[in-house]
Design an enzyme around this catalytic site. Structure first.
Site, PDB file in Angstrom:
ATOM      1  N   GLY A   1      91.682  59.968  91.964  1.00 41.48           N
ATOM      2  CA  GLY A   1      92.342  60.891  91.036  1.00 41.48           C
ATOM      3  C   GLY A   1      92.710  62.200  91.696  1.00 41.48           C
TER       4      GLY A   1
ATOM      5  N   ASP B   1      86.473  71.224  96.833  1.00 42.71           N
ATOM      6  CA  ASP B   1      86.668  72.541  96.222  1.00 42.71           C
ATOM      7  C   ASP B   1      87.985  72.654  95.465  1.00 42.71           C
ATOM      8  OD1 ASP B   1      88.489  72.549  98.267  1.00 42.71           O
ATOM      9  OD2 ASP B   1      87.667  74.290  99.320  1.00 42.71           O
TER      10      ASP B   1
ATOM     11  N   ARG C   1     104.768  70.429  95.168  1.00 40.83           N
ATOM     12  CA  ARG C   1     105.352  69.164  95.635  1.00 40.83           C
ATOM     13  C   ARG C   1     106.245  68.598  94.547  1.00 40.83           C
ATOM     14  NH1 ARG C   1     101.225  64.735  97.998  1.00 40.83           N
ATOM     15  NH2 ARG C   1     100.336  64.766  95.909  1.00 40.83           N
TER      16      ARG C   1
ATOM     17  N   ASP D   1      96.029  54.708  97.777  1.00 36.18           N
ATOM     18  CA  ASP D   1      96.242  55.884  96.928  1.00 36.18           C
ATOM     19  C   ASP D   1      97.302  56.800  97.527  1.00 36.18           C
ATOM     20  OD1 ASP D   1      93.875  56.026  98.736  1.00 36.18           O
ATOM     21  OD2 ASP D   1      94.010  58.161  98.291  1.00 36.18           O
TER      22      ASP D   1
HETATM   23  P1  AMP Z   1      93.851  62.673 100.379  1.00 37.06           P
HETATM   24  O1  AMP Z   1      93.024  62.425 101.590  1.00 37.06           O
HETATM   25  O2  AMP Z   1      94.490  64.038 100.345  1.00 37.06           O
HETATM   26  O3  AMP Z   1      94.835  61.583 100.103  1.00 37.06           O
HETATM   27  O4  AMP Z   1      92.838  62.701  99.163  1.00 37.06           O
HETATM   28  C1  AMP Z   1      92.003  61.629  98.829  1.00 37.06           C
HETATM   29  C2  AMP Z   1      91.212  61.991  97.592  1.00 37.06           C
HETATM   30  O5  AMP Z   1      90.379  63.122  97.848  1.00 37.06           O
HETATM   31  C3  AMP Z   1      92.045  62.359  96.377  1.00 37.06           C
HETATM   32  O6  AMP Z   1      91.364  61.934  95.233  1.00 37.06           O
HETATM   33  C4  AMP Z   1      92.084  63.863  96.458  1.00 37.06           C
HETATM   34  O7  AMP Z   1      92.330  64.459  95.195  1.00 37.06           O
HETATM   35  C5  AMP Z   1      90.678  64.175  96.939  1.00 37.06           C
HETATM   36  N1  AMP Z   1      90.612  65.456  97.645  1.00 37.06           N
HETATM   37  C6  AMP Z   1      91.115  65.744  98.864  1.00 37.06           C
HETATM   38  N2  AMP Z   1      90.858  67.021  99.193  1.00 37.06           N
HETATM   39  C7  AMP Z   1      90.188  67.579  98.162  1.00 37.06           C
HETATM   40  C8  AMP Z   1      89.644  68.870  97.892  1.00 37.06           C
HETATM   41  N3  AMP Z   1      89.735  69.863  98.766  1.00 37.06           N
HETATM   42  N4  AMP Z   1      89.021  69.044  96.712  1.00 37.06           N
HETATM   43  C9  AMP Z   1      88.918  68.053  95.817  1.00 37.06           C
HETATM   44  N5  AMP Z   1      89.392  66.819  96.015  1.00 37.06           N
HETATM   45  C10 AMP Z   1      90.033  66.573  97.166  1.00 37.06           C
HETATM   46 MG    MG Z   2      96.174  61.235  98.771  1.00 44.15          MG
END
Ligand code: AMP
Ligand code: MG
Length: 494
Positions: free
Chosen positions: A90, A125, A176, A252
């Site tokens: 999510g 965070d 975005r 995802d």
């Molecule tokens: P990503 O690696 O950016 O595709 O993110 C994978 C998952 O980790 C997604 O559910 C993001 O919303 C969550 N996520 C990534 N960075 C953060 C962050 N700094 N705080 C909270 N959730 C994060």
């Molecule tokens: Mg992602």
């Protein structure tokens, strides 16, 4: 200050049932500051940039003020990360403000990334650091200028707050814009819960929004799967034609609209090597350059599984057509890829030996550690003037294999109908001079983060906005890194 943010929101995803999302606003920040607004994109979205005052823009694009008509939500999704299923991911740091129908009638999501914690944040965070925000800005806009389907960047703002990664870093928010933020993992989220109604509502929403022609199909959900397969095949073929490595091809991060999404540790390769990996977290090389087509197919198989119960209420009967749709991926990919590689080599007509000709060049580039982008760009000159071949040859550490290939290419061009001038022009429209080279990107980010100097970022963004045009004053941006400048690893920065 007027109604500077006359986004004409027309939200649809927010009206799907409650279990699709969580309603919450972005978290206001301490000291919003607008770093950059993408003016042409703002106009595309129906905003009037002249009427936008800086203070309002900083407030909206940092998440401190919710614009009128927004219906902010965090979207629910799941995903396979590096092959392992996570039933709940999510939007942990992103907030969808809403959807806008743009000047061309296209529905576009406007989302803030780095907008604060949500119920999906787990240990995170909810924030983003300035470096990764500028990186996404540069690379997503470069991809767009290259003509590759992608999410866009409307704005970057800093928050006046620090985020803590390995070091304390300036915090930032990226706005975005996407055709939608619906991922393969969004389907998986409902499928794994056995929520067939939700899978159906999601599929109907996606058909309506991204594949409206399929409403009339005899088996619309199978047709949806086939259409997503086709778009992913076309997309990944485009990546391979510019040397792009996504870096985190988790389900995802796979958009069902067929756009490139989620710019984390992505990078463009310099010297051609199909095994290239930049991402620090991709230790096994799962998402290496040449693995991207089979990985995309693997991700699509996860979509197929999620759609099975819609394809046929009798799962046994759904299996075979679903499998056939997935098995079609390599054929689609090969067709798109080879068509693009023919254009890169200046071939207007098809010949049976073309695949071998393309492979011959790639093998020579690999053996000779030739720069991917420069090799193809300089071949454009060589297509018009054979003496320019020397400039290509000089990119190869061991030019023997290249010489043999070049002779075969010249023979092949003799049998192709275009004039040398036409051919060179056509080639220059598909072989970029400028890509976001890692060492340039890193330098621009370092200046911004360490010295609050955004001039290198602005200049690089400018260069990347016309990648197919020679920019005489900016020739150094086309150059590969010197040995000491080479970037070997990139980081998610989340
Ligand atoms: P990503 O690696 O950016 O595709 O993110 C994978 C998952 O980790 C997604 O559910 C993001 O919303 C969550 N996520 C990534 N960075 C953060 C962050 N700094 N705080 C909270 N959730 C994060
Ligand atoms: Mg992602």
């Amino acid at each position: 200050m007027g109604n500077a943010f006359a986004f004409r929101f027309d939200n649809s995803y927010a009206h799907l049932p409650d279990r699709f999302h969580v309603r919450l606003p972005p978290t206001p920040v301490r000291a919003p500051r607008l770093i950059r607004l993408n003016v042409p994109l703002a106009e595309e979205l129906g905003l009037d940039p002249a009427s936008i005052d800086a203070e309002a823009a900083a407030a909206v694009f940092s998440g401190s003020r919710v614009p009128e008509g927004a219906d902010p939500i965090a979207m629910a999704y799941a995903g396979h990360q590096f092959g392992h299923f996570v039933p709940q991911l999510g939007d942990g740091r992103a907030i969808l403000l809403g959807e806008v129908v743009d000047r061309e009638g296209r529905r576009r999501d406007v989302q803030l990334k780095g907008a604060g914690r949500t119920p999906f944040s787990r240990g995170g965070d909810g924030r983003a650091a300035l470096g990764p925000v500028l990186r996404e800005y540069l690379v997503s806009e470069a991809m767009h200028a290259l003509g590759i389907p992608t999410t866009r960047t409307l704005a970057a703002a800093t928050t006046g707050e620090q985020v803590y990664r390995e070091d304390a870093l300036p915090g930032a928010v990226l706005t975005r814009v996407a055709a939608s933020h619906i991922r393969v993992g969004t389907f998986e989220y409902f499928a794994v819960r056995g929520d067939v109604d939700a899978v159906r509502q999601l599929a109907d929403h996606v058909i309506e929004r991204h594949y409206p022609d399929l409403r009339q199909a005899e088996r619309p959900y199978l047709a949806l799967l086939e259409a997503v397969v086709e778009r992913q095949a076309a997309l990944v073929a485009r990546w391979l034609q510019v040397g792009f490595i996504h870096g985190v091809m988790n389900t995802d991060n796979t958009s069902v609209s067929g756009e490139t999404i989620d710019y984390g540790p992505c990078a463009f390769m310099d010297a051609y090597d199909p095994a290239t990996v930049f991402s620090s977290i991709d230790r096994g090389g799962r998402y290496a350059f040449a693995n991207q087509p089979p990985v995309a197919q693997w991700n699509l198989a996860r979509l197929a599984e999620a759609l099975l119960s819609l394809i046929d209420p009798e799962p046994e009967r759904a299996l075979e057509p679903a499998r056939a749709a997935i098995d079609a991926f390599p054929g689609h990919f090969e067709r798109h890829w080879l068509a693009g590689m023919r254009r890169k080599l200046g071939l207007a007509m098809d010949e049976a030996g073309d695949r071998a000709l393309v492979d011959g060049l790639l093998d020579a580039m690999h053996a000779g550690t030739a720069d991917f982008t420069l090799t193809f760009r300089r071949l454009c000159d060589a297509a018009a003037a054979p003496e320019a071949l020397a400039g290509v040859r000089s990119l190869f550490s061991a030019p023997g294999a290249f010489d043999a290939w070049a002779a075969a290419w010249r023979d092949r061009l003799e049998r192709d109908p275009q004039s040398p001038g036409e051919r060179a022009d056509a080639m220059r429209r598909v072989n970029p001079a400028f890509i976001p080279r890692n060492h340039r990107v890193e330098r621009a980010l370092a200046a911004a983060v360490e010295r609050d100097d955004f001039a290198p970022f602005e200049e690089l963004l400018q260069v990347l906005s016309t990648p197919y045009e020679d920019q005489p004053g900016r020739a150094e941006y086309a150059e590969p890194p010197q040995p000491g400048e080479r970037v070997l690893q990139t980081f998610c920065g989340t």
